[in-house]
Scaffold this motif. Structure first.
Motif, PDB file in Angstrom:
ATOM      1  N   GLU A   1      -0.999   4.722   2.811  1.00 25.39           N
ATOM      2  CA  GLU A   1      -1.166   5.461   3.730  1.00 25.39           C
ATOM      3  C   GLU A   1      -1.820   5.214   5.223  1.00 25.39           C
ATOM      4  O   GLU A   1      -1.127   5.663   6.233  1.00 25.39           O
ATOM      5  CB  GLU A   1      -2.464   6.484   3.412  1.00 25.39           C
ATOM      6  N   GLU A   2      -2.493   4.136   5.398  1.00 23.38           N
ATOM      7  CA  GLU A   2      -2.904   3.663   6.543  1.00 23.38           C
ATOM      8  C   GLU A   2      -1.610   2.969   7.393  1.00 23.38           C
ATOM      9  O   GLU A   2      -1.598   3.061   8.302  1.00 23.38           O
ATOM     10  CB  GLU A   2      -3.980   2.478   6.611  1.00 23.38           C
ATOM     11  N   LYS A   3      -0.737   2.247   6.466  1.00 22.66           N
ATOM     12  CA  LYS A   3       0.381   1.610   7.030  1.00 22.66           C
ATOM     13  C   LYS A   3       1.304   2.926   7.807  1.00 22.66           C
ATOM     14  O   LYS A   3       1.913   2.649   8.695  1.00 22.66           O
ATOM     15  CB  LYS A   3       1.179   0.764   6.078  1.00 22.66           C
TER      16      LYS A   3
ATOM     17  N   TYR B   1      -7.470  -2.026  11.938  1.00 25.18           N
ATOM     18  CA  TYR B   1      -8.769  -2.528  11.450  1.00 25.18           C
ATOM     19  C   TYR B   1      -8.873  -2.004   9.666  1.00 25.18           C
ATOM     20  O   TYR B   1      -9.049  -2.957   9.009  1.00 25.18           O
ATOM     21  CB  TYR B   1      -9.837  -1.906  12.204  1.00 25.18           C
ATOM     22  N   GLU B   2      -8.312  -0.766   9.318  1.00 24.57           N
ATOM     23  CA  GLU B   2      -8.272  -0.302   7.898  1.00 24.57           C
ATOM     24  C   GLU B   2      -7.313  -1.321   7.399  1.00 24.57           C
ATOM     25  O   GLU B   2      -7.451  -1.669   5.901  1.00 24.57           O
ATOM     26  CB  GLU B   2      -8.078   0.962   8.127  1.00 24.57           C
ATOM     27  N   ILE B   3      -6.176  -1.422   7.977  1.00 23.02           N
ATOM     28  CA  ILE B   3      -4.970  -2.252   7.036  1.00 23.02           C
ATOM     29  C   ILE B   3      -5.675  -3.557   6.820  1.00 23.02           C
ATOM     30  O   ILE B   3      -5.269  -3.996   5.367  1.00 23.02           O
ATOM     31  CB  ILE B   3      -3.741  -2.244   7.935  1.00 23.02           C
TER      32      ILE B   3
ATOM     33  N   GLU C   1      -9.550  12.822   1.957  1.00 20.28           N
ATOM     34  CA  GLU C   1      -8.929  12.324   0.297  1.00 20.28           C
ATOM     35  C   GLU C   1      -9.312  10.773   0.324  1.00 20.28           C
ATOM     36  O   GLU C   1      -9.658  10.305  -0.777  1.00 20.28           O
ATOM     37  CB  GLU C   1      -7.495  12.352   0.423  1.00 20.28           C
ATOM     38  N   GLN C   2      -9.311  10.089   1.209  1.00 16.07           N
ATOM     39  CA  GLN C   2      -9.450   8.589   1.222  1.00 16.07           C
ATOM     40  C   GLN C   2     -10.919   8.261   0.756  1.00 16.07           C
ATOM     41  O   GLN C   2     -11.346   7.362   0.062  1.00 16.07           O
ATOM     42  CB  GLN C   2      -9.248   7.986   2.434  1.00 16.07           C
ATOM     43  N   ILE C   3     -11.885   9.107   1.322  1.00 15.19           N
ATOM     44  CA  ILE C   3     -13.468   9.302   1.128  1.00 15.19           C
ATOM     45  C   ILE C   3     -13.673   9.292  -0.309  1.00 15.19           C
ATOM     46  O   ILE C   3     -14.248   8.921  -1.139  1.00 15.19           O
ATOM     47  CB  ILE C   3     -14.074  10.035   1.954  1.00 15.19           C
TER      48      ILE C   3
END
Ligand SMILES: [Fe+2]
Length: 205
Positions: free
Chosen positions: A180-182, A150-152, A91-93
């Motif tokens: 979402e990453e958190k 890394y993503e955060i 979904e993030q893509i």
């Protein structure tokens, strides 16, 4: 003693951190002066687009790496956390494609060395640990959390850039992914704390 906290020297720290906390508000004020129309050719805009390409590549690489991590995990909680995150990453893509669209750019990826390294690390965890062990799960959780951190860092920076450049829609979309990453990071911490780390501590060679 609590009172020692009020020593003038100790006040320096909170003051510094408070001033940092006001930074997003400043950025939010500035965004009104930077219209998307003139943001198009700035160096910062170019940097923003390149950073989006970088994370777009990273998310796609993560969707390829997660099935391997799922296959190598033992804890059912960990398996379902990785499975959920795979669906979320897809979904993030799509959301990143909406971000590109919202700023009039074509979605494309640019090789991201950082994610390549982090994925390689998750592969060495699998090579260096035994199948079916909680110790391998511990390693996979740590590898997964390095990816999340890394993503955060990346999405946190991108949200700020989007605000500065006046890309309100992009900023909102990127914030959703940041949240979402958190959440994933916190979930992995709780799986390690509540179960996997203890089980691993009981494992012998
Ligand atoms: Fe992601």
């Amino acid at each position: 003693m609590l009172f020692s906290m009020h020593h003038p020297n100790n006040l320096i720290m909170p003051t510094t951190s408070n001033s940092k906390k006001t930074a997003p508000a400043k950025a939010a004020t500035k965004k009104k002066s930077a219209s998307p129309a003139n943001a198009g050719d700035s160096l910062l805009q170019e940097y923003f687009v390149e950073s989006l390409q970088d994370v777009y590549y990273a998310e796609k690489a993560i969707t390829k790496a997660l099935p391997k991590m799922i296959g190598a995990s033992t804890s059912s909680e960990l398996i379902s956390a990785f499975e959920d995150h795979l669906a979320v990453t897809e979904e993030q893509i799509t959301r990143l494609e909406q971000v590109f669209e919202s700023i009039g750019e074509k979605a494309k990826g640019k090789k991201c060395d950082a994610i390549e390294g982090l994925i390689k690390e998750s592969e060495s965890v699998i090579e260096d640990t035994e199948d079916g062990t909680a110790t391998r799960d511990v390693g996979l959780i740590m590898a997964g959390q390095k990816v999340e951190h890394y993503e955060i860092a990346t999405y946190g920076g991108l949200v700020q850039l989007a605000q500065t450049l006046g890309h309100d829609k992009a900023s909102g979309l990127l914030q959703q992914t940041l949240d979402e990453e958190k959440e994933t990071d916190e979930l992995l911490t709780s799986i390690a704390e509540n179960n996997v780390n203890y089980e691993a501590s009981e494992e012998k060679e």
